[in-house]
Design a protein around this motif. Structure first.
Motif, PDB file in Angstrom:
ATOM      1  N   PRO A 117      45.747 112.501  11.084  1.00  0.00           N
ATOM      2  CA  PRO A 117      44.761 113.110  10.182  1.00  0.00           C
ATOM      3  C   PRO A 117      43.511 113.536  10.943  1.00  0.00           C
ATOM      4  O   PRO A 117      43.324 113.214  12.125  1.00  0.00           O
ATOM      5  CB  PRO A 117      44.445 111.971   9.190  1.00  0.00           C
ATOM      6  N   ASP A 149      39.899 119.661   7.374  1.00  0.00           N
ATOM      7  CA  ASP A 149      40.595 118.371   7.315  1.00  0.00           C
ATOM      8  C   ASP A 149      42.108 118.583   7.338  1.00  0.00           C
ATOM      9  O   ASP A 149      42.822 118.300   6.379  1.00  0.00           O
ATOM     10  CB  ASP A 149      40.195 117.609   6.040  1.00  0.00           C
ATOM     11  N   ARG A 150      42.598 119.064   8.455  1.00  0.00           N
ATOM     12  CA  ARG A 150      44.020 119.328   8.581  1.00  0.00           C
ATOM     13  C   ARG A 150      44.697 118.226   9.390  1.00  0.00           C
ATOM     14  O   ARG A 150      44.065 117.553  10.214  1.00  0.00           O
ATOM     15  CB  ARG A 150      44.267 120.678   9.255  1.00  0.00           C
ATOM     16  N   THR A 151      45.977 118.050   9.133  1.00  0.00           N
ATOM     17  CA  THR A 151      46.778 117.063   9.846  1.00  0.00           C
ATOM     18  C   THR A 151      47.499 117.736  11.015  1.00  0.00           C
ATOM     19  O   THR A 151      48.029 118.839  10.868  1.00  0.00           O
ATOM     20  CB  THR A 151      47.807 116.422   8.904  1.00  0.00           C
ATOM     21  N   ASN A 152      47.503 117.084  12.172  1.00  0.00           N
ATOM     22  CA  ASN A 152      48.190 117.593  13.350  1.00  0.00           C
ATOM     23  C   ASN A 152      49.380 116.696  13.679  1.00  0.00           C
ATOM     24  O   ASN A 152      49.281 115.464  13.625  1.00  0.00           O
ATOM     25  CB  ASN A 152      47.238 117.632  14.555  1.00  0.00           C
ATOM     26  N   THR A 153      50.498 117.309  14.028  1.00  0.00           N
ATOM     27  CA  THR A 153      51.719 116.573  14.351  1.00  0.00           C
ATOM     28  C   THR A 153      51.903 116.503  15.863  1.00  0.00           C
ATOM     29  O   THR A 153      51.810 117.520  16.550  1.00  0.00           O
ATOM     30  CB  THR A 153      52.946 117.246  13.718  1.00  0.00           C
ATOM     31  N   ASP A 161      51.908 111.926  12.539  1.00  0.00           N
ATOM     32  CA  ASP A 161      50.952 112.848  11.926  1.00  0.00           C
ATOM     33  C   ASP A 161      49.549 112.260  12.086  1.00  0.00           C
ATOM     34  O   ASP A 161      49.285 111.145  11.627  1.00  0.00           O
ATOM     35  CB  ASP A 161      51.266 113.064  10.448  1.00  0.00           C
TER      36      ASP A 161
END
Length: 395
Positions: free
Chosen positions: A125, A68-72, A123
């Motif tokens: 999610p 569950d990482r956030t990508n920019t 960002d």
């Protein structure tokens, strides 16, 4: 007859002594076994120290899945309709000509002003799909002074290091500030060169699914070995042998065979378990603002300290004086007077007694009446002599 009477009296005395002994034992025995204090036995109320109950938190609130990482996503674009707040730089004009070329228009000259070159970021999610919308941030990248009333032209957003667009940002901007000016004055509220805009996801970001393998990792939001052990024990109490702590930041969990076809349900059950968290003893000091944050497990050994306040006051006044220069014409002269005073207060020694809990430490600090900014050097020196049983962090 007389001897018989003496026997009866002797028996009565022995019975009375035995009864008195039972009464004394009934009063003394609870004291010996810690059941009752003398004050309680005398009818006085006694206050007992009740330990604070540790709050238990859901695993879902103190961890996250490793997947569950956030990508920019980032990009550049043009904002139009700004009027006097826009930019007239050549870079912005060139970007506007490039925008027209993408639409098949070859415009050599473009009107100056009313346009701003901006940076866009958002960002994303985990688990977002194409067609879903988010709110991105727009910030001016030229000399434009305000984005108020502007509209962002469609702009692609990319992951870092990628040339493939994953989202599109466009539409009217929401600006949280404004600026207004006249010939001799101006006013600005908040940041009129930053705004919010709608971003639509066009391509799914390829995050690793937590359900693709036999195990998944729970990442602790606040790294602590004791909390990792508590999570491991809570999971194993419900699903024996299903988890193990790898270190203070990761707990690895394996899927039981009965959840092979419903891994999402198993993860949800794990996240609903509650544990009592732990943390290191930390004191965080911000010297620029004078604020101090003290963690729950901070302890103090007994020490004494003295401090005093030094207040310096400078008062400037001006008086009108007269001078007669060579020639006889009297002139007015302004004379400056400076008054400097220094006042010292305090200087007495205060005792910082040993404090086993954060509540007692808070009560002591309030009683001392030491301002937070004056307490900062005291804490630093207490750490130096080993009286502060905590990590001291300065920001």
């Amino acid at each position: 007859m007389e001897s018989k009477m003496l026997g009866i009296i002797s028996h009565a005395i022995r019975a009375g002594i035995a009864c008195l002994g039972c009464c004394v034992f009934a009063w003394v025995a609870p004291l010996c076994h810690g059941q009752m204090s003398p004050a309680t036995a005398a009818g006085q109320a006694v206050q007992k120290s009740v330990p604070a109950k540790r709050v238990r938190h859901r695993v879902k609130d103190i961890t996250r899945l490793s997947s569950d990482r956030t990508n920019t996503l980032e990009g550049r674009g043009l904002v139009t309709g700004l009027g006097d707040g826009g930019s007239s730089s050549e870079d912005t004009a060139q970007e506007l000509r490039n925008y027209y070329k993408r639409w098949g228009l070859n415009v050599a000259d473009v009107a100056e002003g009313g346009v701003a070159l901006v940076d866009i970021s958002v960002d994303v999610p985990a688990n977002y799909r194409p067609g879903e919308k988010l709110t991105g941030t727009v910030s001016v990248n030229d000399e434009a002074t305000s984005l108020y009333g502007g509209t962002l032209k469609s702009a692609y957003l990319y992951p870092i290091g990628s040339e493939v667009p994953y989202a599109v940002a466009s539409g009217p901007l929401i600006v949280g500030g404004f600026t207004a000016s006249g010939d001799a004055a101006s006013i600005t509220k908040n940041h009129p060169t930053k705004a919010k805009v709608t971003v639509q996801i066009e391509r799914a970001l390829q995050n690793e699914s937590p359900f693709s393998g036999k195990t998944f990792d729970l990442l602790l939001l606040n790294k602590d070995r004791s909390t990792a052990v508590a999570i491991e024990e809570a999971i194993n109490a419900v699903f024996p042998g299903a988890s193990r702590g790898l270190d203070g930041g990761v707990v690895q969990v394996c899927f039981p065979a009965e959840f092979a076809n419903n891994k999402l349900k198993f993860v949800n059950q794990i996240e609903q378990l509650k544990v009592a968290t732990d943390s290191r003893a930390i004191v965080v000091v911000n010297e620029s603002t004078g604020s101090i944050v003290i963690g729950e497990n901070v302890k103090l050994s007994t020490f004494a300290f003295g401090y005093e306040d030094l207040i310096v006051t400078v008062n400037e006044t001006q008086t009108q004086g007269q001078s007669v220069p060579f020639g006889g014409n009297q002139q007015q002269k302004v004379l400056a007077n400076t008054d400097i005073s220094a006042t010292e207060s305090g200087g007495d020694y205060k005792l910082m007694a040993e404090q086993p809990t954060i509540r007692e430490l808070q009560i002591l600090l309030n009683k001392l009446g030491v301002p937070p900014r004056d307490l900062i050097p005291i804490l630093r020196q207490a750490k130096d002599i080993g009286a502060l049983q905590a990590e001291l962090i300065f920001e």
